[in-house]
Design an enzyme around this catalytic site. Structure first.
Site, PDB file in Angstrom:
ATOM      1  N   TRP A 173       0.839  -1.210   0.000  1.00 41.06           N
ATOM      2  CA  TRP A 173       0.000   0.000   0.000  1.00 41.06           C
ATOM      3  C   TRP A 173       0.874   1.259   0.000  1.00 41.06           C
ATOM      4  O   TRP A 173       0.523   2.276  -0.600  1.00 41.06           O
ATOM      5  CB  TRP A 173      -0.896  -0.019   1.238  1.00 41.06           C
ATOM      6  N   HIS A 174       2.036   1.176   0.670  1.00 34.41           N
ATOM      7  CA  HIS A 174       2.890   2.349   0.761  1.00 34.41           C
ATOM      8  C   HIS A 174       3.557   2.688  -0.574  1.00 34.41           C
ATOM      9  O   HIS A 174       3.900   3.851  -0.807  1.00 34.41           O
ATOM     10  CB  HIS A 174       3.974   2.143   1.821  1.00 34.41           C
ATOM     11  N   GLY A 175       3.781   1.714  -1.406  1.00 30.08           N
ATOM     12  CA  GLY A 175       4.417   2.029  -2.674  1.00 30.08           C
ATOM     13  C   GLY A 175       4.629   0.799  -3.538  1.00 30.08           C
ATOM     14  O   GLY A 175       4.745  -0.323  -3.036  1.00 30.08           O
TER      15      GLY A 175
END
Length: 456
Positions: free
Chosen positions: A321-323
């Protein structure tokens, strides 16, 4: 637009604030906040306003259909359909090229073509906002609102739009319903206090550390063993003061408009164990993943093995989700494994001296941030290698960075969180708040740096 930019501080915020309190009607305030949210977002790239509007309208309409549906099967169908739409948009804009590049590395013949896709900022955050809304409506935890502008205000509220916290509709529904109430002095004081503390965290601490750490990591091949550790420690504090500063400013802005944004940090570097760390760090994301993903997977209701698998899946997806980068996948897997180990060893670990347990947890978190910060897997491995003395260079370590790290270490272990500060609420303290904001602004010296979580 960022909170610490001139355009935001001297034009956008004063105008929106003045208009908001001049308007008396609830609907007028909804419309004002919605328009201001889209201006705030569109200042970066107006084209992606349509994407956010589309996602908002789909979830708003779905919420109404779920509310009206008589059968649980119909409610579930609307909910799943909306989640699929939201995840399809998120997946295309954020992960298409990542998977295409990964397939190219395996076999170019089967890989789809790479596309020139711009990642819309904030898409991860507002997607989670809309998903939580339809899930909560389907579960009966909240009634669907029939007021389109109330819902658009919730999704596009500029204080939380680009980098969170991830706020659920039911958490601010009561404040949205009472948005036409008159201004309250205590909330104004809290708003300015939170905003001032957040701005100080960002421009005086986080940005100062960044100006030393970034050049070191840009030449990570030359890091000495001490330099590798100081870069990791410096980034550990930079990230905390950058993101917690942003969250404080978001909370402060919420108060200025009569909306209470929930706490997102609770002294995470004092955590006893990785599980405790995730109950303190980015609380809104951790609780979202727990409530909407971990529990949906079965949580801890299906035995120890399934619990461990669920923890790793959740942290893997949390990392992704962060990257869209393998470094985030590994960072997520690393924390998933730590959670499993932490749970298994709890009876033994809880007998440790608390200070030893806390600092051991802190050390594991620092190592994890190496993957989080590194731009590629080779860089992360090189950086970690230098931390254990492999392939070290002779790069210098700024003495100021070492001093800053010591001060930050003392601060995060001893000073109260922003939420624990009892901000004076009388008018006579207004000059103190104004002076704090002025000093922070002067310290910026025209450098309107972006917040780290904008990239997510």
């Amino acid at each position: 637009m960022v909170f610490n930019s001139d355009i935001f501080l001297f034009a956008f915020l004063p105008i929106v604030f003045a208009l908001f309190w001049l308007l008396r009607e609830k609907q007028a305030r909804y419309i004002l906040l919605t328009i201001s949210g889209y201006i705030f977002y569109g200042y970066w790239d107006w084209r992606f306003c349509f994407l956010m509007l589309f996602s908002s309208l789909v979830s708003f309409g779905s919420g109404l259909m779920i509310q009206r549906a008589q059968e649980q099967r119909t409610k579930r169908a609307w909910m799943i359909g909306t989640i699929c739409v939201d995840l399809a948009l998120l997946g295309f804009f954020k992960y298409y090229n990542f998977f295409a590049e990964s397939l190219h590395a395996v076999d170019p013949a089967i890989a789809p073509p790479l596309l020139n896709i711009i990642l819309p900022i904030g898409i991860s955050f507002y997607t989670f906002h809309t998903i939580s809304y339809v899930v909560d409506v389907a579960a009966g935890r909240v009634r669907a609102t029939g007021n389109i502008f109330e819902y658009l205000t919730y999704v596009s509220l500029f204080s939380q739009l680009v980098a969170g916290p991830i706020v659920r509709f039911r958490q601010i529904e009561a404040d949205l319903e009472r948005i036409d109430k008159p201004p309250q002095t205590d909330q104004m004081a809290l708003g300015v206090g939170f905003f001032a503390v957040g701005l100080i965290k960002k421009v005086i601490i986080a940005d100062t550390i960044a100006r030393m750490v970034d050049p070191m990591l840009a030449n990570h091949e030359n890091l000495s063993m001490l330099g590798a550790w100081m870069a990791a420690l410096g980034y550990t504090f930079q990230l905390y003061f950058d993101f917690s500063g942003y969250s404080d400013m978001a909370v402060g802005l919420g108060y200025l408009f009569g909306i209470r944004i929930p706490q997102n940090f609770n002294a995470p570097y004092r955590a006893l164990g990785i599980g405790d760390f995730w109950r303190r760090w980015h609380i809104s994301l951790s609780s979202w993943l727990r409530d909407y993903l971990y529990i949906s997977l079965g949580g801890n209701r299906k035995g120890p093995t399934r619990t461990n698998v669920n923890l790793i899946i959740v942290m893997l997806l949390g990392g992704l989700w962060h990257g869209a980068n393998w470094t985030f996948v590994i960072w997520g897997a690393y924390h998933g494994l730590l959670l499993v180990i932490d749970r298994a060893l709890q009876p033994w670990l809880t007998r440790w001296p608390p200070l030893l347990y806390r600092w051991s947890t802190f050390l594991l978190v620092i190592i994890g941030w190496v993957f989080f910060r590194a731009e590629s897997l080779p860089m992360a491995l090189d950086w970690l290698g230098k931390m254990v003395g492999i392939g070290t260079g002779n790069g210098d370590v700024p003495q100021t960075l070492m001093v800053m790290c010591v001060l930050c270490f003392v601060a995060v272990n001893t000073l109260p969180e922003t939420w624990d500060i009892r901000f004076p609420k009388t008018v006579r303290w207004a000059p103190v708040y104004a002076l704090s904001l002025l000093l922070a602004y002067l310290f910026m010296n025209g450098a309107n740096s972006t917040f780290l979580y904008y990239q997510f």
